[in-house]
Design an enzyme around this catalytic site. Sequence first.
Site, mmCIF file in Angstrom:
data_model
loop_
_atom_site.group_PDB
_atom_site.id
_atom_site.type_symbol
_atom_site.label_atom_id
_atom_site.label_comp_id
_atom_site.label_asym_id
_atom_site.label_seq_id
_atom_site.Cartn_x
_atom_site.Cartn_y
_atom_site.Cartn_z
ATOM 1 N N ILE A 4 6.418 -6.415 3.194
ATOM 2 C CA ILE A 4 5.446 -7.333 3.466
ATOM 3 C C ILE A 4 5.435 -8.370 2.131
ATOM 4 O O ILE A 4 5.313 -9.689 2.477
ATOM 5 C CB ILE A 4 4.101 -6.806 3.674
ATOM 6 N N SER A 16 7.328 -3.865 -9.751
ATOM 7 C CA SER A 16 7.398 -2.659 -8.576
ATOM 8 C C SER A 16 8.376 -1.706 -8.989
ATOM 9 O O SER A 16 9.295 -1.671 -9.946
ATOM 10 C CB SER A 16 8.226 -3.599 -7.589
ATOM 11 N N ARG A 17 7.994 -0.526 -8.392
ATOM 12 C CA ARG A 17 9.022 0.833 -8.758
ATOM 13 C C ARG A 17 10.339 0.626 -8.146
ATOM 14 O O ARG A 17 11.141 1.365 -8.574
ATOM 15 C CB ARG A 17 7.938 2.093 -8.348
ATOM 16 N N LYS A 56 -3.874 -5.719 3.172
ATOM 17 C CA LYS A 56 -4.736 -4.721 4.096
ATOM 18 C C LYS A 56 -3.764 -3.382 4.224
ATOM 19 O O LYS A 56 -2.677 -3.451 4.279
ATOM 20 C CB LYS A 56 -4.884 -5.384 5.194
ATOM 21 N N ASP A 106 -2.438 1.246 11.181
ATOM 22 C CA ASP A 106 -1.785 0.255 9.970
ATOM 23 C C ASP A 106 -1.737 -1.032 11.078
ATOM 24 O O ASP A 106 -2.277 -2.080 10.583
ATOM 25 C CB ASP A 106 -0.529 0.758 9.744
#
Lengths: 308, 308
Positions: free
Chosen positions: B15, B37-38, B91, B169
């Site tokens: 996303i 970010s991992r 979200k 979702d």
Amino acid sequence: MTDPIRIGLVGVGKIARDQHLPVIDASPDYRLVAVASRHGEHAGVPNYRTLAEMIAEQGGLQAVALCQPPQARFEAALAAIEAGLHVFLEKPPGATLAEVGLLTEAARRRGVSLFASWHSRFAPGVEPARSWLSTRRIRSVSIAWMEDVRHWHPGQDWIWEAGGMGVFDPGINALSIATHILPPFFLTGATLEVPENRQAPIAGDLRFTDAAGTPIHATFDWRQTGPQTWDIRVETEDGTLVLSKGGAVLTLDGRDQPLPPEAEYRGLYDRFAALVRSGASDVDLNPLIHAADAFLRGERRSVEAFTD
Amino acid sequence: MTDPIRIGLVGVGKIARDQHLPVIDASPDYRLVAVASRHGEHAGVPNYRTLAEMIAEQGGLQAVALCQPPQARFEAALAAIEAGLHVFLEKPPGATLAEVGLLTEAARRRGVSLFASWHSRFAPGVEPARSWLSTRRIRSVSIAWMEDVRHWHPGQDWIWEAGGMGVFDPGINALSIATHILPPFFLTGATLEVPENRQAPIAGDLRFTDAAGTPIHATFDWRQTGPQTWDIRVETEDGTLVLSKGGAVLTLDGRDQPLPPEAEYRGLYDRFAALVRSGASDVDLNPLIHAADAFLRGERRSVEAFTD
């Protein structure tokens, strides 16, 4: 001395007979004018099949106590509010969070009092516990709410159905105390054990934390035979607080604190009378929010079938 | 012309790459200063492993967009708020309702803006639909949100885990539109179909109503191959409204209405900039409340295993 509140009760089941009706009868704040119930009866006042009949025939009615299962409560609550009646909701205040939000707004618009009752908050040890904790730094919290469902809810099928909440029916009492005496917390993980022939959990293991990272652990279990356990243990930098017997006993570092006798429903009805007379409402959704969060976030495991 | 908001992004997944990063790059309201970010990477700005490193090294940071899965978002959001940063939440805004309540209170105390984004509310047909419905009496509502999970969420295991919400979702997008264009409603019953090897539902059949008793029905299904369906159909006394393609197309009694092109994330980032500049927050929990209610109140059925 003001006139007693003319109240009707809907849903003559176990909790109504054990708690609501004796307390209403004994309180100078109320006069019971009627009951409505699909199955139960109550002597000495008119009995109706439905709330609608009660409202139609009892012109002087001012308030209602709604004691039916949560899955069936919304329609009655909205009808009562729209008829201009003050409404006392047994816990949980609804089968969903959204419906309670809608009732709250309807009561506000109609100018009546809505009370979402949480009886365990009126256990004698709860206010002293809240006061003692309010000035102390908490290290950890452990909640154990373990009882025998066959003893406390014999044959109550609704409690096992979707929306009946299973072991969260007693567990929400622990959550209602915890949300009252602790800083705000939230669920980080949960395991719910659901009998393979039922919809609702028979046990739950819940992990919460708060903004300070405090570990808060709760075990709910409906398979406890022998001694029953309703304990909240709070370790602080300044000693250990234990609320036991559902809030009826309070110890600080092992020393029993003097408390008045148990009078939870008397406390609830005193509060409702105060709300009605001041034109206020009291709807705290937090205990139900934590239960909903556990269903939303929790992992489910199927366990052995449960039969009554 | 005010200076652009110096923003960092956390969670470089699908996303973030598809929507957030292109919109931030194209907007005069923002300057992207770093990502954390991992797993993911983003060229042209410093990349960190964690938000904590980003905060420590990027002194001028003013805001962060949090795009990681909801189960991991709270800690980052609280750390960002406590560091005085404005926070944009993808979200759903959290894995639980209680944690979002806690973040809302933390943001209020710290004086930063918190934005719980619901991108579907910025689909081009949504505001015209809301406006058209606001003066009409609604007879019934039918929601169909049916898509192919293999296409839209390839290999996203977190979505199937407890708290990942499964078909909710995408379904919560429908709920975010419905709660925006309809009067308040609540769930009366639901069936959730859960693959026997997963925790989260692959399909849901949801029945809602409102204070007027309007029937509102929603079908969520992740097993739809071929054409995809994201439709909300509202029958009124005055004609039929259909929002389709997730709100990108609006018809009134079958006639297509002229609409601007799709620009949901541009709309979200415009809104966030306005919130930051006015010192306000926007946290509407209603879509997540309905999802939690469905898990709390819904009946579960075990269905065929799902493998990616």
